[in-house]
Design a protein around this motif. Structure first.
Motif, PDB file in Angstrom:
ATOM      1  N   GLU A  94       0.826  -1.208   0.000  1.00  0.00           N
ATOM      2  CA  GLU A  94       0.000   0.000   0.000  1.00  0.00           C
ATOM      3  C   GLU A  94       0.863   1.263   0.000  1.00  0.00           C
ATOM      4  OE1 GLU A  94      -3.939   1.669   2.287  1.00  0.00           O
ATOM      5  OE2 GLU A  94      -2.542   0.442   3.433  1.00  0.00           O
ATOM      6  N   THR A  95       1.955   1.247   0.742  1.00  0.00           N
ATOM      7  CA  THR A  95       2.781   2.446   0.856  1.00  0.00           C
ATOM      8  C   THR A  95       3.960   2.479  -0.106  1.00  0.00           C
ATOM      9  OG1 THR A  95       4.103   1.435   2.614  1.00  0.00           O
ATOM     10  CG2 THR A  95       2.189   2.752   3.287  1.00  0.00           C
ATOM     11  N   GLN A  96       4.341   1.332  -0.669  1.00  0.00           N
ATOM     12  CA  GLN A  96       5.558   1.275  -1.479  1.00  0.00           C
ATOM     13  C   GLN A  96       5.356   0.686  -2.866  1.00  0.00           C
ATOM     14  OE1 GLN A  96       7.928  -1.203   1.139  1.00  0.00           O
ATOM     15  NE2 GLN A  96       9.072   0.581   1.792  1.00  0.00           N
ATOM     16  N   VAL A  97       4.133   0.603  -3.354  1.00  0.00           N
ATOM     17  CA  VAL A  97       3.892  -0.154  -4.577  1.00  0.00           C
ATOM     18  C   VAL A  97       4.701   0.367  -5.757  1.00  0.00           C
ATOM     19  CG1 VAL A  97       1.813   1.065  -5.370  1.00  0.00           C
ATOM     20  CG2 VAL A  97       2.132  -1.359  -5.926  1.00  0.00           C
ATOM     21  N   ASP A  98       4.847   1.677  -5.922  1.00  0.00           N
ATOM     22  CA  ASP A  98       5.594   2.197  -7.069  1.00  0.00           C
ATOM     23  C   ASP A  98       7.075   1.838  -6.989  1.00  0.00           C
ATOM     24  OD1 ASP A  98       3.339   3.252  -8.280  1.00  0.00           O
ATOM     25  OD2 ASP A  98       3.571   5.196  -7.316  1.00  0.00           O
ATOM     26  N   LEU A  99       7.646   1.958  -5.803  1.00  0.00           N
ATOM     27  CA  LEU A  99       9.051   1.608  -5.620  1.00  0.00           C
ATOM     28  C   LEU A  99       9.258   0.102  -5.782  1.00  0.00           C
ATOM     29  CD1 LEU A  99      11.649   3.113  -5.043  1.00  0.00           C
ATOM     30  CD2 LEU A  99      11.258   2.775  -2.615  1.00  0.00           C
ATOM     31  N   LEU A 100       8.361  -0.696  -5.220  1.00  0.00           N
ATOM     32  CA  LEU A 100       8.447  -2.148  -5.371  1.00  0.00           C
ATOM     33  C   LEU A 100       8.260  -2.569  -6.821  1.00  0.00           C
ATOM     34  CD1 LEU A 100       6.492  -3.130  -2.153  1.00  0.00           C
ATOM     35  CD2 LEU A 100       8.893  -3.635  -2.604  1.00  0.00           C
ATOM     36  N   LEU A 101       7.427  -1.851  -7.543  1.00  0.00           N
ATOM     37  CA  LEU A 101       7.216  -2.131  -8.961  1.00  0.00           C
ATOM     38  C   LEU A 101       8.507  -1.919  -9.737  1.00  0.00           C
ATOM     39  CD1 LEU A 101       4.977  -2.930 -10.944  1.00  0.00           C
ATOM     40  CD2 LEU A 101       4.439  -0.512 -11.182  1.00  0.00           C
ATOM     41  N   LEU A 102       9.202  -0.833  -9.465  1.00  0.00           N
ATOM     42  CA  LEU A 102      10.490  -0.598 -10.116  1.00  0.00           C
ATOM     43  C   LEU A 102      11.493  -1.682  -9.743  1.00  0.00           C
ATOM     44  CD1 LEU A 102      11.130   3.242  -9.905  1.00  0.00           C
ATOM     45  CD2 LEU A 102      10.918   1.855 -11.949  1.00  0.00           C
ATOM     46  N   ALA A 103      11.562  -2.025  -8.472  1.00  0.00           N
ATOM     47  CA  ALA A 103      12.508  -3.050  -8.022  1.00  0.00           C
ATOM     48  C   ALA A 103      12.206  -4.394  -8.681  1.00  0.00           C
ATOM     49  CB  ALA A 103      12.456  -3.183  -6.501  1.00  0.00           C
ATOM     50  N   SER A 159      17.766  -7.625 -11.884  1.00  0.00           N
ATOM     51  CA  SER A 159      17.869  -8.675 -10.865  1.00  0.00           C
ATOM     52  C   SER A 159      16.507  -9.271 -10.556  1.00  0.00           C
ATOM     53  CB  SER A 159      18.529  -8.142  -9.605  1.00  0.00           C
ATOM     54  OG  SER A 159      17.853  -7.021  -9.112  1.00  0.00           O
ATOM     55  N   GLY A 160      15.450  -8.475 -10.675  1.00  0.00           N
ATOM     56  CA  GLY A 160      14.098  -8.978 -10.562  1.00  0.00           C
ATOM     57  C   GLY A 160      13.680  -9.424  -9.179  1.00  0.00           C
ATOM     58  N   ARG A 161      12.422  -9.726  -9.083  1.00  0.00           N
ATOM     59  CA  ARG A 161      11.814 -10.091  -7.806  1.00  0.00           C
ATOM     60  C   ARG A 161      12.325 -11.421  -7.275  1.00  0.00           C
ATOM     61  NH1 ARG A 161       5.737 -12.182  -6.801  1.00  0.00           N
ATOM     62  NH2 ARG A 161       5.632 -11.736  -4.591  1.00  0.00           N
TER      63      ARG A 161
END
Length: 195
Positions: A106-115, A120-122
């Motif tokens: 909820e708070t980090q979706v955009d940053l997690l999406l980039l990561a 290196s990927g998820r």
């Protein structure tokens, strides 16, 4: 715990903190998609070489920004109070763990999406490996006859930043609806939910 930073000199620590603060401010102002190492160096008032020595590419900087919150999260599910931490039945811990991951989305979706979409990927990230191992252990306790490694992957799949971002932005789901969907998935698996 995964993601423990190596010991560094005081000046290196100051530079790292300046870089991370500058990157976080840029993301807050313009979004994560606009993150540029050269611009981060300028905003942090450090040399470009300093940034590139510490973070070879944007993905490393993104993971560094996520690292502190990841360490806090790991501390919570490894040593924190139940039901997220030890002391609760495996089903309750799985439920609390998945909900805590949704809260981070909820708070980090955009940053997690980039990561997630870096080279290196998820699936190659240390946090994914730690989350997978934790879930595998809990699932093996809950359903000993099942392939707990496969089930851990299956339970983490709906929590990819790509899918959660789509659900929130395109489908218009609320974060509560994402949690409810995970609860339904757990019920389908026969995982007892006491919440």
């Amino acid at each position: 715990m995964a993601g423990q930073p190596p010991t560094e000199r005081a000046d290196a620590t100051r530079n790292r903190m300046k870089i991370l603060r500058a990157a976080a401010a840029m993301i807050a102002e313009r979004g994560a998609a606009e993150l540029s190492l050269d611009e981060v160096a300028k905003a942090a008032e450090v040399g470009v070489a300093t940034v590139y020595r510490k973070y070879r590419d944007r993905s490393q900087l993104i993971f560094a920004l996520l690292d502190e919150q990841e360490r806090e999260f790991q501390q919570a599910f490894i040593n924190g109070p139940p039901p997220l931490g030890p002391g609760a039945p495996p089903g309750d811990r799985i439920h609390a763990f998945l909900h805590a991951l949704v809260d981070r989305m909820e708070t980090q979706v955009d940053l997690l999406l980039l990561a997630e979409n870096t080279s290196s990927g998820r699936f190659r990230s240390v946090p994914y490996a730690v989350h997978h191992t934790h879930l595998s252990i809990l699932l093996a306790q809950l359903i000993p006859e099942a392939d707990s490694a496969y089930l851990a992957d299956a339970l983490l799949a709906p929590l990819s930043a790509t899918l959660v971002s789509y659900q929130l932005k395109e489908r218009g789901l609320s974060i509560d609806e994402v949690r409810a969907g995970l609860d339904d998935l757990l019920r389908l698996m026969g995982c007892p939910l006491s919440h």
